[in-house]
Design an enzyme around this catalytic site. Structure first.
Site, PDB file in Angstrom:
ATOM      1  N   SER A 139      -4.221   8.037   5.264  1.00  0.00           N
ATOM      2  CA  SER A 139      -4.672   9.405   5.335  1.00  0.00           C
ATOM      3  C   SER A 139      -3.948  10.253   6.384  1.00  0.00           C
ATOM      4  O   SER A 139      -4.119  11.472   6.411  1.00  0.00           O
ATOM      5  CB  SER A 139      -6.171   9.454   5.613  1.00  0.00           C
ATOM      6  OG  SER A 139      -6.463   8.821   6.825  1.00  0.00           O
ATOM      7  N   LYS A 159      -3.609  14.340  14.682  1.00  0.00           N
ATOM      8  CA  LYS A 159      -4.269  14.407  13.371  1.00  0.00           C
ATOM      9  C   LYS A 159      -5.521  15.271  13.489  1.00  0.00           C
ATOM     10  O   LYS A 159      -6.185  15.284  14.541  1.00  0.00           O
ATOM     11  CB  LYS A 159      -4.626  12.981  12.943  1.00  0.00           C
ATOM     12  CG  LYS A 159      -5.170  12.816  11.532  1.00  0.00           C
ATOM     13  CD  LYS A 159      -5.380  11.321  11.259  1.00  0.00           C
ATOM     14  CE  LYS A 159      -5.916  11.078   9.857  1.00  0.00           C
ATOM     15  NZ  LYS A 159      -6.159   9.657   9.601  1.00  0.00           N
ATOM     16  N   SER A 203      -4.330   3.699   7.458  1.00  0.00           N
ATOM     17  CA  SER A 203      -3.957   5.111   7.445  1.00  0.00           C
ATOM     18  C   SER A 203      -2.913   5.567   8.443  1.00  0.00           C
ATOM     19  O   SER A 203      -2.541   6.736   8.425  1.00  0.00           O
ATOM     20  CB  SER A 203      -5.211   5.974   7.605  1.00  0.00           C
ATOM     21  OG  SER A 203      -5.972   5.891   6.417  1.00  0.00           O
TER      22      SER A 203
END
Lengths: 486, 112
Positions: free
Chosen positions: A154, A79, A178
């Site tokens: 997210s 990420k 997330s």
């Protein structure tokens, strides 16, 4: 090798058996990225040349008969808020689009040491604030099961990358769900460990008492392998737990026979989507068929979990994001005075949701409001943790839905903050209490994936994943893939 | 939330609103605050325990030893500075209302 559904276990076997080289594997995944990433926007950037070079190096070591570390030659997605030295880490934000990481996150370092190849950085909601991966400065990521829908957030980019086989495994971060929530919306496994198990050093901070690096994969087995490499105490993270990853995530088998599964009545309200409920109850039935025992329990402060979270998280975020001041890195605006640079840079380069949460946090921490909001939230947090402690005296694991709904349309909740926050209803308690949680694919509703969430006792992370493994031996949801290839 | 209230909040957060945000933010912030006001529904004594850190470790220390930084790594940090004077990070003056006093413009330009 079907890269769309390949697991780390299968890839390792192929390399060890001489059927494929790491270069073959990296090329295979890069080809899939070439074909599919454009439409999905899972990866923001690919490190193709570097990855191939590293693959060649591992192939050479293998050919020379050297003993290889456990993830040698396996590509991984990270990420965009997990630092990789020499590469941009922007956390999906305009304020960091030119920030080149000066060091590796500890999890990055441990992956590299174990032979993993970082294939690239994946898309995310800006500053990890969001449940839909729509607020990134790089544009939204699409759900591969229906590209008009959100992938969740997210960590949407990482979830999608694993769901369509752009990589076999990816890391994300989970502050209020997330990792687990996008895993649920994309039909893959998403795991968040007990708070402190994965080091936060080199992970761009959102909310320091809630953040944890998490893992996306097709199988709990793969998650166990990756966690055994990345987890464990870190001198650079004073909140990291003194655990031995080999012990916490080591070998073992968990029998479902006699397992006590707690079903919180607050997680199965009448207003729940009946189809989502049906899939989750089917997952529970799988465990029961294998001899697990269901116990109805109560987590009485559940209805206060979201308000508690949406005080604590913005408060901690407002503090953590104060460092983005346009002084030491970034491309600041405004030059006359210090004040001007702070205000102009932050106002121009932070997105709307980020600004909203900074403002909420600033308000809740300000003099006159601190007791009513922040202090109160910390007290309710203690109650939430107490609820879990009491329940875990009678059950071994807690089961419920990961998300109240399947994926919704892009743009549908975008500028409606409170509606968006409700997406996290089942996941935030787990971060507030610091417990391990995993989302497992358990079926479909209207052709969109549904996830079942299992929550474990603190530091029973390995046990939780082995229970997940046992569930996956009896189901095949984790082998499904959207089939976008032409 | 009163208009002066939100202006003050923006000042504290070192943020400014654009026109669109001036229209939409006050309402959205109010909505969020109304939502979290649900916390008021639970009556707790003033000294009820607060959970700040779930893992409850005692102060964790390490030795304060300098680490060697390679030239390349140091350069990486310096290159990231939006503005520099040699190897120093140049910033607007803290106390002055204008640019850093004491460094002649000519020296600065030479260094840059």
């Amino acid at each position: 090798m079907n890269f769309a559904t390949a697991t780390i276990t299968e890839l390792k076997r192929a390399m060890e058996g001489g059927e494929m080289t790491s270069v073959d594997i990296v090329r295979g995944y890069l080809a899939r990225c070439e074909e599919l990433n454009g439409a999905l926007n899972a990866f923001v950037e690919l490190y193709s040349e570097e990855a191939l070079e590293e693959a060649r190096a591992w192939d050479e070591k293998r050919a020379n008969g050297e003993t290889l570390p456990v993830l040698a030659g396996i590509p991984v997605g990270l990420k965009d808020n997990i630092l990789v030295k020499g590469h941009i880490a922007s956390a999906g934000s305009g304020i960091l689009t030119n920030y080149t990481a000066a060091y590796d996150a500890t999890v990055t370092e441990r992956l590299k040491k174990a032979g993993a190849i970082i294939l690239g950085r994946t898309n995310m909601d800006e500053a990890a604030m969001g449940s839909s991966t729509e607020t990134s400065v790089y544009g939204p990521t699409k759900n591969p099961w229906n590209t008009a829908k959100v992938p969740g957030g997210s960590s949407g980019g990482s979830a999608v990358a694993v769901a369509v086989g752009l990589v076999p495994v990816a890391l994300g971060t989970d502050t209020g769900g997330s990792v687990r929530q996008p895993a649920s919306l994309c039909g893959v496994v998403g795991f968040k460990p007990t708070y402190g198990v994965n080091s936060r050093s080199g992970v761009i901070a959102l909310s320091s008492s809630l953040d944890q690096v998490g893992v996306f994969a097709r199988t709990a087995e793969d998650v166990l392998l990756v966690e055994s490499v990345i987890a464990g105490e870190d001198a650079r993270d004073a909140t990291s737990a003194a655990v031995d990853p080999g012990v916490l995530f080591g070998e073992g088998v968990e029998s479902l026979r006699g397992l006590r599964v707690g079903i919180p009545k607050e997680y199965f309200l009448d207003e729940m989507d009946p189809d989502v409920r049906a899939r989750v109850e089917e997952a529970k039935d799988v465990l029961v068929a294998e001899g697990a025992e269901v116990v109805e329990v109560s987590l009485s402060h559940t209805s206060l979990a979201l308000p508690t979270y949406y005080v604590i998280q913005p408060c901690e975020a407002s503090s953590n994001l104060a460092r983005y001041d346009g002084m030491r890195y970034g491309a600041p605006e405004g030059n006359e005075t210090l004040e001007e640079r702070y205000v102009k840079t932050r106002s121009a380069q932070f997105g709307r949701e980020v600004k909203r949460r900074i403002l909420i946090g600033t308000y809740a921490l300000s003099s006159g409001y601190y007791d009513a909001y922040y202090k109160k939230a910390l007290q309710v947090r203690a109650k939430i943790r107490e609820d879990f402690d009491q329940v875990f005296e009678h059950v071994d694991v807690i089961l419920g839905p990961t998300s109240p709904s399947v994926a919704w349309n892009l743009g549908e909740k975008f500028d409606d903050p409170v509606t968006m926050y409700l997406a996290d209803i089942y996941t935030v308690s787990v971060n507030l209490a610091g417990l391990p949680g995993v989302s497992l694919p358990c079926g479909f509703v209207r052709d969109l994936p549904v996830g079942v969430q299992l929550i474990g006792r603190p530091f029973e992370d390995g046990r939780l994943l082995r229970i997940a493994e046992a569930y996956q031996k009896k189901t095949d949801w984790h082998t499904k893939t959207p089939g976008l290839e032409t | 939330m009163a208009h002066e209230g939100i202006e003050k909040l923006f000042a504290l957060a070192k943020l400014d609103m654009n026109e669109e945000e001036r229209q939409t933010f006050p309402g959205q912030i109010e909505a969020i605050l109304s939502y979290v006001d649900a916390l008021r529904s639970l009556d707790l004594p003033d000294d009820a325990p607060e959970l700040t850190h779930v893992a409850a470790r005692a102060s964790v220390w390490r030795e304060d030893e300098p680490e060697e930084l390679s030239e390349a790594d140091l350069n990486r940090l310096v290159e990231a500075f939006p503005e520099s004077v040699g190897r120093l990070n140049a910033v607007p003056g803290v106390f002055a209302g204008h640019r850093q006093a004491g460094v002649a413009d000519q020296d600065r330009n030479e260094a840059l």
